[in-house]
Design a protein around this motif. Structure first.
Motif, PDB file in Angstrom:
ATOM      1  N   GLU A 215       0.839  -1.196   0.000  1.00 44.40           N
ATOM      2  CA  GLU A 215       0.000   0.000   0.000  1.00 44.40           C
ATOM      3  C   GLU A 215       0.880   1.254   0.000  1.00 44.40           C
ATOM      4  N   TYR A 216       0.608   2.121  -0.951  1.00 42.27           N
ATOM      5  CA  TYR A 216       1.325   3.388  -1.040  1.00 42.27           C
ATOM      6  C   TYR A 216       0.371   4.539  -0.758  1.00 42.27           C
ATOM      7  N   THR A 217       0.945   5.664  -0.361  1.00 43.24           N
ATOM      8  CA  THR A 217       0.196   6.913  -0.353  1.00 43.24           C
ATOM      9  C   THR A 217       0.552   7.630  -1.639  1.00 43.24           C
TER      10      THR A 217
ATOM     11  N   ALA B   6       2.766  11.014  -6.924  1.00 45.52           N
ATOM     12  CA  ALA B   6       3.967  10.302  -6.482  1.00 45.52           C
ATOM     13  C   ALA B   6       3.611   9.250  -5.436  1.00 45.52           C
ATOM     14  N   ALA B   7       4.118   8.018  -5.610  1.00 42.54           N
ATOM     15  CA  ALA B   7       3.858   6.943  -4.649  1.00 42.54           C
ATOM     16  C   ALA B   7       4.925   6.967  -3.556  1.00 42.54           C
ATOM     17  N   THR B   8       4.465   7.032  -2.305  1.00 44.35           N
ATOM     18  CA  THR B   8       5.428   7.029  -1.195  1.00 44.35           C
ATOM     19  C   THR B   8       5.020   6.065  -0.096  1.00 44.35           C
ATOM     20  N   LEU B   9       6.017   5.564   0.629  1.00 45.57           N
ATOM     21  CA  LEU B   9       5.787   4.746   1.823  1.00 45.57           C
ATOM     22  C   LEU B   9       5.936   5.587   3.088  1.00 45.57           C
ATOM     23  N   ARG B  10       6.291   6.857   2.926  1.00 40.56           N
ATOM     24  CA  ARG B  10       6.617   7.698   4.082  1.00 40.56           C
ATOM     25  C   ARG B  10       5.832   9.014   4.079  1.00 40.56           C
ATOM     26  N   PRO B  11       4.487   8.952   4.187  1.00 39.02           N
ATOM     27  CA  PRO B  11       3.697  10.190   4.136  1.00 39.02           C
ATOM     28  C   PRO B  11       4.097  11.211   5.207  1.00 39.02           C
TER      29      PRO B  11
ATOM     30  N   THR C  34      17.276   6.527 -11.964  1.00 42.88           N
ATOM     31  CA  THR C  34      17.131   5.165 -11.446  1.00 42.88           C
ATOM     32  C   THR C  34      15.676   4.797 -11.122  1.00 42.88           C
ATOM     33  N   ILE C  35      14.740   5.629 -11.535  1.00 46.33           N
ATOM     34  CA  ILE C  35      13.325   5.313 -11.286  1.00 46.33           C
ATOM     35  C   ILE C  35      12.939   4.044 -12.047  1.00 46.33           C
ATOM     36  N   LYS C  36      12.228   3.158 -11.343  1.00 51.85           N
ATOM     37  CA  LYS C  36      11.812   1.896 -11.966  1.00 51.85           C
ATOM     38  C   LYS C  36      10.453   2.058 -12.642  1.00 51.85           C
ATOM     39  N   GLU C  37      10.306   1.334 -13.783  1.00 49.40           N
ATOM     40  CA  GLU C  37       9.052   1.394 -14.555  1.00 49.40           C
ATOM     41  C   GLU C  37       7.921   0.652 -13.845  1.00 49.40           C
TER      42      GLU C  37
ATOM     43  N   THR D   3       4.047   4.897  -9.406  1.00 49.96           N
ATOM     44  CA  THR D   3       3.547   5.680 -10.542  1.00 49.96           C
ATOM     45  C   THR D   3       4.657   6.164 -11.467  1.00 49.96           C
ATOM     46  N   GLY D   4       5.930   5.851 -11.131  1.00 47.87           N
ATOM     47  CA  GLY D   4       7.051   6.377 -11.918  1.00 47.87           C
ATOM     48  C   GLY D   4       7.363   7.823 -11.579  1.00 47.87           C
ATOM     49  N   VAL D   5       6.608   8.380 -10.664  1.00 42.80           N
ATOM     50  CA  VAL D   5       6.854   9.733 -10.135  1.00 42.80           C
ATOM     51  C   VAL D   5       7.232   9.537  -8.672  1.00 42.80           C
ATOM     52  N   VAL D   6       8.323  10.151  -8.253  1.00 43.94           N
ATOM     53  CA  VAL D   6       8.801   9.977  -6.874  1.00 43.94           C
ATOM     54  C   VAL D   6       8.988  11.358  -6.251  1.00 43.94           C
ATOM     55  N   THR D   7       8.327  11.597  -5.137  1.00 49.33           N
ATOM     56  CA  THR D   7       8.568  12.895  -4.511  1.00 49.33           C
ATOM     57  C   THR D   7       9.832  12.811  -3.661  1.00 49.33           C
TER      58      THR D   7
ATOM     59  N   ASP E 292      15.599  12.490   4.431  1.00 54.18           N
ATOM     60  CA  ASP E 292      15.285  11.167   4.967  1.00 54.18           C
ATOM     61  C   ASP E 292      15.359  10.022   3.969  1.00 54.18           C
ATOM     62  N   ALA E 293      15.565  10.307   2.691  1.00 53.26           N
ATOM     63  CA  ALA E 293      15.663   9.259   1.679  1.00 53.26           C
ATOM     64  C   ALA E 293      17.041   9.332   1.003  1.00 53.26           C
ATOM     65  N   PRO E 294      17.888   8.330   1.239  1.00 51.09           N
ATOM     66  CA  PRO E 294      19.232   8.349   0.643  1.00 51.09           C
ATOM     67  C   PRO E 294      19.218   8.494  -0.882  1.00 51.09           C
TER      68      PRO E 294
ATOM     69  N   ALA F  20      22.376   1.964   2.766  1.00 52.14           N
ATOM     70  CA  ALA F  20      22.000   3.223   3.416  1.00 52.14           C
ATOM     71  C   ALA F  20      20.489   3.289   3.593  1.00 52.14           C
ATOM     72  N   LYS F  21      19.760   2.800   2.583  1.00 54.46           N
ATOM     73  CA  LYS F  21      18.300   2.847   2.596  1.00 54.46           C
ATOM     74  C   LYS F  21      17.725   1.940   3.664  1.00 54.46           C
ATOM     75  N   GLU F  22      18.235   0.685   3.708  1.00 55.61           N
ATOM     76  CA  GLU F  22      17.711  -0.272   4.692  1.00 55.61           C
ATOM     77  C   GLU F  22      17.939   0.248   6.099  1.00 55.61           C
TER      78      GLU F  22
ATOM     79  N   THR G 292      18.433   3.432   7.200  1.00 53.65           N
ATOM     80  CA  THR G 292      17.637   4.605   7.588  1.00 53.65           C
ATOM     81  C   THR G 292      16.145   4.314   7.603  1.00 53.65           C
ATOM     82  N   TYR G 293      15.704   3.394   6.747  1.00 52.87           N
ATOM     83  CA  TYR G 293      14.269   3.116   6.679  1.00 52.87           C
ATOM     84  C   TYR G 293      13.799   2.528   8.004  1.00 52.87           C
ATOM     85  N   LYS G 294      14.540   1.544   8.518  1.00 54.95           N
ATOM     86  CA  LYS G 294      14.202   0.931   9.811  1.00 54.95           C
ATOM     87  C   LYS G 294      14.343   1.932  10.941  1.00 54.95           C
TER      88      LYS G 294
HETATM   89  B1  A2H Z   1       9.796   6.774  -0.638  1.00 56.26           B
HETATM   90  P1  A2H Z   1       9.426   0.035  -2.289  1.00 56.26           P
HETATM   91 CL1  A2H Z   1      11.607   9.853   2.968  1.00 56.26          CL
HETATM   92  N1  A2H Z   1      11.378   3.795  -8.618  1.00 56.26           N
HETATM   93  O1  A2H Z   1       9.081   8.063  -0.458  1.00 56.26           O
HETATM   94  C1  A2H Z   1      12.229   4.014  -7.583  1.00 56.26           C
HETATM   95  N2  A2H Z   1      11.838   4.413  -6.368  1.00 56.26           N
HETATM   96  C2  A2H Z   1      10.525   4.591  -6.164  1.00 56.26           C
HETATM   97  C3  A2H Z   1       9.569   4.385  -7.184  1.00 56.26           C
HETATM   98  C4  A2H Z   1      10.047   3.955  -8.465  1.00 56.26           C
HETATM   99  N3  A2H Z   1       9.215   3.719  -9.489  1.00 56.26           N
HETATM  100  N4  A2H Z   1       8.345   4.660  -6.694  1.00 56.26           N
HETATM  101  C5  A2H Z   1       8.517   5.030  -5.412  1.00 56.26           C
HETATM  102  N5  A2H Z   1       9.830   4.993  -5.070  1.00 56.26           N
HETATM  103  C6  A2H Z   1      10.474   5.317  -3.788  1.00 56.26           C
HETATM  104  C7  A2H Z   1       9.784   8.958   0.462  1.00 56.26           C
HETATM  105  C8  A2H Z   1      10.791   8.069   1.114  1.00 56.26           C
HETATM  106  C9  A2H Z   1      10.830   6.817   0.506  1.00 56.26           C
HETATM  107  C10 A2H Z   1      11.609   8.328   2.205  1.00 56.26           C
HETATM  108  C11 A2H Z   1      12.474   7.360   2.677  1.00 56.26           C
HETATM  109  C12 A2H Z   1      12.518   6.111   2.048  1.00 56.26           C
HETATM  110  C13 A2H Z   1      11.685   5.833   0.948  1.00 56.26           C
HETATM  111  C14 A2H Z   1      10.403  10.115  -0.293  1.00 56.26           C
HETATM  112  N6  A2H Z   1      11.058   9.731  -1.486  1.00 56.26           N
HETATM  113  O2  A2H Z   1      11.698   4.636   0.308  1.00 56.26           O
HETATM  114  O3  A2H Z   1      10.373  -0.678  -3.170  1.00 56.26           O
HETATM  115  C15 A2H Z   1       9.621   6.145  -2.860  1.00 56.26           C
HETATM  116  O4  A2H Z   1      10.431   6.833  -1.925  1.00 56.26           O
HETATM  117  C16 A2H Z   1      12.633   3.657   0.753  1.00 56.26           C
HETATM  118  C17 A2H Z   1      12.253   2.293   0.240  1.00 56.26           C
HETATM  119  O5  A2H Z   1       7.990  -0.136  -2.662  1.00 56.26           O
HETATM  120  C18 A2H Z   1       8.844   5.129  -2.015  1.00 56.26           C
HETATM  121  O6  A2H Z   1       8.841   5.698  -0.684  1.00 56.26           O
HETATM  122  O7  A2H Z   1       9.751  -0.313  -0.873  1.00 56.26           O
HETATM  123  C19 A2H Z   1       9.689   3.882  -2.092  1.00 56.26           C
HETATM  124  O8  A2H Z   1      10.698   4.105  -3.099  1.00 56.26           O
HETATM  125  C20 A2H Z   1       8.911   2.637  -2.454  1.00 56.26           C
HETATM  126  O9  A2H Z   1       9.821   1.570  -2.521  1.00 56.26           O
END
Ligand code: A2H
Length: 253
Positions: A7-9, A35-40, A123-126, A130-134, A139-141, A207-209, A211-213
């Motif tokens: 689930e994304y926001t 933009a899809a995020t896990l960190r609203p 490096t955005i994944k298809e 949504t392919g849009v990342v805020t 907080d996000a490496p 770095a991501k793993e 900081t995420y935890k």
């Molecule tokens: B996160 P998971 Cl502050 N390609 O949002 C690459 N990255 C993508 C993406 C795509 N198509 N779609 C979403 N994402 C990013 C905030 C955030 C995120 C913070 C810290 C960590 C973090 C601000 N960017 O993600 O593979 C988005 O960035 C660390 C994993 O579904 C989304 O949340 O786990 C996260 O990756 C979704 O990744």
């Protein structure tokens, strides 16, 4: 990624008029990059929004009469989540690539920057979100590394036609304190793991793993209204507020 849907926001970033030429036909309509995020709870720290220059996006109609910019793949998923006028149908209003919407001014909910810009991330994944990342470089490496690349490399800005004032004034904003990592934990983590650029994938994964935890379990909010509260305790509250304000939606895939 575990079993079952993620689930994304979806955060709605409003595109400011005048629209870029590829979106000219949408003049007068409300258009959003979603933009899809896990960190609203980190949306207070948005400094820009990422799109991939060579990736295909569409502008689609939504149920509420707004226009969303997203990948076709995510649009299809949205059409089964009650977001389109007709269930299972996507009405395509424009086809574009990321390059067409680079440098676009946006209004991002909760950000202390009044206007932010869409910038290139390579490096955005298809096949995710949504392919849009805020971008929340505090907080996000990934976001910090990509913003630092653009700041340090004038040729990179030039290559994508991004002017200095869309990048240089934007600094990571302290929004969450993580014990031992300080108030810009992504900056600290990129230092610790010696991340060289946005393409330094292995180090970025570490770095991501890390900081995420830490951010989720140990983070403490610094922003007005939530000061001193744990990230764990406010995540849902902030997500719900964004949804109530019509600035976000839930999305699963
Ligand atoms: B996160 P998971 Cl502050 N390609 O949002 C690459 N990255 C993508 C993406 C795509 N198509 N779609 C979403 N994402 C990013 C905030 C955030 C995120 C913070 C810290 C960590 C973090 C601000 N960017 O993600 O593979 C988005 O960035 C660390 C994993 O579904 C989304 O949340 O786990 C996260 O990756 C979704 O990744």
């Amino acid at each position: 990624e575990g079993v079952g849907p993620q689930e994304y926001t979806l955060i709605k970033l409003k595109v400011k008029e005048p629209y870029p030429s590829k979106l000219a036909s949408l003049k007068g309509k409300p258009v959003f990059l979603v933009a899809a995020t896990l960190r609203p709870e980190t949306m207070f720290g948005q400094t820009n929004c990422w799109v991939r220059p060579d990736m295909k996006y569409i502008a689609m109609s939504t149920k509420s009469g707004e226009v969303f910019i997203t990948t076709r793949r995510a649009a299809r998923n949205m059409s089964y989540q009650d977001m389109t006028p007709e269930n299972g149908k996507v009405e395509v209003l424009a086809e574009l690539i990321g390059q067409d919407i680079l440098g676009t001014p946006l209004e991002a909910p909760l950000s202390s920057y009044k206007t932010i810009y869409s910038l290139p991330m390579l490096t955005i994944k298809e096949d995710k979100g949504t392919g849009v990342v805020t971008s929340v470089p505090s907080d996000a490496p990934d976001d910090y590394a990509a913003l630092r690349d653009l700041k340090n490399k004038p040729q990179l800005r030039e290559k994508y036609g991004i002017t200095d004032e869309k990048v240089l004034p934007f600094e990571p904003i302290p929004i969450i304190d993580v014990p031992g990592y300080g108030n810009l934990c992504a900056v600290t983590a990129c230092d610790i793991y010696k991340v060289a650029s946005q393409n330094d994938r292995d180090k970025l994964t570490e770095a991501k793993e890390d900081t995420y935890k830490k951010g989720f379990y140990e983070g403490v909010m610094l922003v007005e209204g939530f000061k001193g509260q744990k990230v764990q305790d406010v995540k849902k509250i902030i997500q719900n507020q964004l949804i109530e304000q019509n600035a976000a939606l839930l999305y699963k895939e």
